[in-house]
Design an enzyme around this catalytic site. Structure first.
Site, PDB file in Angstrom:
ATOM      1  N   LEU A  35     -12.687   9.589 -46.114  1.00 57.60           N
ATOM      2  CA  LEU A  35     -11.570   8.785 -45.630  1.00 57.60           C
ATOM      3  C   LEU A  35     -12.023   7.436 -45.091  1.00 57.60           C
ATOM      4  O   LEU A  35     -13.201   7.261 -44.733  1.00 57.60           O
ATOM      5  CB  LEU A  35     -10.830   9.543 -44.520  1.00 57.60           C
ATOM      6  CG  LEU A  35     -10.095  10.830 -44.906  1.00 57.60           C
ATOM      7  CD1 LEU A  35      -9.633  11.558 -43.655  1.00 57.60           C
ATOM      8  CD2 LEU A  35      -8.930  10.529 -45.835  1.00 57.60           C
ATOM      9  N   GLY A  37     -12.831   4.965 -42.413  1.00 54.74           N
ATOM     10  CA  GLY A  37     -13.260   5.207 -41.039  1.00 54.74           C
ATOM     11  C   GLY A  37     -14.165   6.408 -40.880  1.00 54.74           C
ATOM     12  O   GLY A  37     -14.579   6.734 -39.770  1.00 54.74           O
ATOM     13  N   SER A 108     -12.660   6.694 -52.895  1.00 57.19           N
ATOM     14  CA  SER A 108     -12.537   7.437 -54.170  1.00 57.19           C
ATOM     15  C   SER A 108     -11.833   8.774 -53.934  1.00 57.19           C
ATOM     16  O   SER A 108     -12.451   9.831 -54.035  1.00 57.19           O
ATOM     17  CB  SER A 108     -13.902   7.628 -54.829  1.00 57.19           C
ATOM     18  OG  SER A 108     -14.889   8.120 -53.959  1.00 57.19           O
TER      19      SER A 108
END
Length: 201
Positions: A35, A37, A108
């Site tokens: 994700l 962060g 991705s």
């Protein structure tokens, strides 16, 4: 009408094995996924620093940097995100052919696209690294303020908020950045490469 049928790939005299041999390493793709962060870029940077200290030849492809150049014309629709990863995977393949260790740090989010990237190189040349960080931790970090904007609806198709993230089903390395330091995580990756002969050719 496509002219692809008229394109004939040129055969190079040098192969990737010879290019890699003078570098003392085995080329591969380190594909960091997770994700926004989660710490992908930070971790990839730390790994590349360690590779440089070991006098290994590498290059880091990072999401934001690629979008300011090669992929600057792409948006964030599902179609554009798929094309973004397709182009990155093709570039990574070229780096592998040059004998380098290439680090790719991109969200991705779709398993199908990661599988396509894997299929471009030999099976042992693709090392998927799942940077597994809980969504709430990523939202708390939010280094660029993207989650706040996504929650307000200012950023459409944002992974984890309005667009899904498909957890890798066959990652070679699983890193939980909320459970360990970047130093510990980067060392795990270096040890993986050392044990499997990527750094001792």
């Amino acid at each position: 009408m496509s002219n692809n049928k008229h394109i004939i790939p040129h055969e190079h005299q040098l192969c990737k094995q010879k290019r890699a041999a003078i570098k003392g390493q085995k080329p591969c793709v380190l594909w960091f996924t997770g994700l926004s962060g989660s710490g992908k870029s930070t971790l990839a940077n730390a790994v590349e620093v360690k590779l440089n200290q070991l006098q290994k030849h590498s290059y880091l492809l990072d999401g934001d940097n690629i979008r300011t150049g090669l992929n600057q014309g792409l948006g964030f629709s599902e179609e554009d995100r798929v094309e973004n990863i397709r182009r990155v995977a093709e570039v990574a393949k070229l780096f592998v052919e040059s004998g380098l260790i290439v680090l790719s740090a991109f969200i991705s989010p779709f398993q199908k696209e990661r599988d396509k990237a894997r299929a471009l190189v030999a099976n042992d040349e693709f090392i998927e690294i799942f940077v597994d960080t809980p969504l709430e931790v990523c939202q708390h970090r939010d280094p660029k303020g993207l989650y706040k904007k996504a929650i307000k609806g200012e950023i459409p198709n944002f992974t984890g908020i309005s667009s899904p993230y498909e957890i890798p089903n066959k990652a070679e390395i699983h890193i939980k950045t909320d459970k360990m330091t970047i130093e510990e995580a980067s060392q795990i990756i270096i040890q993986y490469l050392q044990k499997r002969g990527y750094l001792t050719c």
